[in-house]
Design a protein around this motif. Structure first.
Motif, PDB file in Angstrom:
ATOM      1  N   PHE A  55       4.079   7.887   3.126  1.00 30.06           N
ATOM      2  CA  PHE A  55       3.532   6.605   3.567  1.00 30.06           C
ATOM      3  C   PHE A  55       2.356   6.132   2.700  1.00 30.06           C
ATOM      4  N   VAL A  56       1.578   7.057   2.159  1.00 32.42           N
ATOM      5  CA  VAL A  56       0.396   6.660   1.382  1.00 32.42           C
ATOM      6  C   VAL A  56       0.595   6.793  -0.125  1.00 32.42           C
ATOM      7  N   ALA A  57       1.719   7.339  -0.566  1.00 31.18           N
ATOM      8  CA  ALA A  57       1.916   7.664  -1.980  1.00 31.18           C
ATOM      9  C   ALA A  57       1.824   6.447  -2.891  1.00 31.18           C
ATOM     10  N   ARG A  58       2.460   5.377  -2.538  1.00 31.58           N
ATOM     11  CA  ARG A  58       2.485   4.200  -3.425  1.00 31.58           C
ATOM     12  C   ARG A  58       1.080   3.665  -3.673  1.00 31.58           C
ATOM     13  N   ASN A  59       0.322   3.488  -2.614  1.00 35.85           N
ATOM     14  CA  ASN A  59      -1.036   2.970  -2.753  1.00 35.85           C
ATOM     15  C   ASN A  59      -1.932   3.973  -3.481  1.00 35.85           C
ATOM     16  N   TYR A  60      -1.718   5.261  -3.234  1.00 38.80           N
ATOM     17  CA  TYR A  60      -2.522   6.278  -3.910  1.00 38.80           C
ATOM     18  C   TYR A  60      -2.222   6.291  -5.408  1.00 38.80           C
ATOM     19  N   ILE A  61      -0.956   6.230  -5.769  1.00 44.47           N
ATOM     20  CA  ILE A  61      -0.597   6.273  -7.187  1.00 44.47           C
ATOM     21  C   ILE A  61      -1.101   5.030  -7.913  1.00 44.47           C
ATOM     22  N   THR A  62      -0.908   3.866  -7.324  1.00 44.90           N
ATOM     23  CA  THR A  62      -1.283   2.635  -8.025  1.00 44.90           C
ATOM     24  C   THR A  62      -2.787   2.388  -8.048  1.00 44.90           C
ATOM     25  N   ALA A  63      -3.485   2.665  -6.962  1.00 45.54           N
ATOM     26  CA  ALA A  63      -4.907   2.316  -6.882  1.00 45.54           C
ATOM     27  C   ALA A  63      -5.830   3.508  -6.666  1.00 45.54           C
ATOM     28  N   GLY A  64      -5.292   4.669  -6.367  1.00 50.02           N
ATOM     29  CA  GLY A  64      -6.135   5.833  -6.098  1.00 50.02           C
ATOM     30  C   GLY A  64      -6.771   5.813  -4.728  1.00 50.02           C
ATOM     31  N   ASP A  65      -6.232   4.979  -3.840  1.00 52.00           N
ATOM     32  CA  ASP A  65      -6.795   4.835  -2.493  1.00 52.00           C
ATOM     33  C   ASP A  65      -5.917   5.543  -1.469  1.00 52.00           C
ATOM     34  N   TYR A  66      -6.576   6.030  -0.438  1.00 55.66           N
ATOM     35  CA  TYR A  66      -5.870   6.634   0.696  1.00 55.66           C
ATOM     36  C   TYR A  66      -5.684   5.569   1.766  1.00 55.66           C
ATOM     37  N   ALA A  67      -5.077   5.942   2.878  1.00 53.49           N
ATOM     38  CA  ALA A  67      -4.891   5.017   3.991  1.00 53.49           C
ATOM     39  C   ALA A  67      -6.252   4.649   4.566  1.00 53.49           C
TER      40      ALA A  67
END
Length: 171
Positions: free
Chosen positions: A146-158
């Protein structure tokens, strides 16, 4: 639809942790009070509290991962270019996902191997306690996805109004 499923999963995961922690605290408190007031203790209290702690640990690990509460060394991906950072974060996500799949498989084997053993005080199958491992690793993998895409692209967690990395780490 997927966002609704994600919210429901997080809410159920949180409430299950809250209920388990509350029950564990009540059992331990009652046992301590009885031990010091009557000299006797609840025979099964320590064992059940330990088993609840195992379940809390594995059920909470996915939430902690989701909000960035696990120990992380992020200096390298913050020091390199954006493209290299995304590549490094993708490798990290793939490594964690692979670890979760590996551990799920072997923990299922472990649960299967202990299916005939029982606990000393409560006489329940030990496999019920060890079932926390594959359930926890699958939950961790689901939270990671669920958080992988945002983590990979921006380095952010949920992000959450109720939870941040520090609060997640204290679960």
């Amino acid at each position: 639809m997927l966002e609704r499923i994600e919210r429901a999963l997080v809410a159920c995961n949180r409430w299950l942790l809250i209920v388990l922690l509350l029950a564990m605290a009540c059992i331990v408190f009652a046992n301590v009070v009885l031990r010091y007031t009557t000299g006797d203790s609840i025979v099964w209290a320590e064992e059940v509290a330990r088993h609840m702690m195992i379940w809390v640990t594995f059920l909470g690990s996915g939430l902690v991962l989701r909000f960035g509460g696990h120990v992380a060394i992020d200096n390298l991906h913050r020091a390199v270019s954006t493209r290299s950072a995304r590549f490094l974060r993708a490798v990290v996500v793939l490594g964690i996902a692979g670890f979760c799949v590996f551990m799920t498989y072997f923990s299922v084997l472990y649960v299967w191997a202990t299916r005939f053993q029982t606990t000393a005080a409560t006489d329940i199958p030990i496999s019920y306690i060890y079932l926390a491992m594959p359930v926890g690793f699958v939950l961790m993998l689901v939270h990671l996805l669920f958080v992988a895409r945002n983590y990979i692209t921006a380095g952010d967690y949920a992000q959450s109004d109720e939870m941040n990395a520090d609060a997640a780490a204290s679960i």
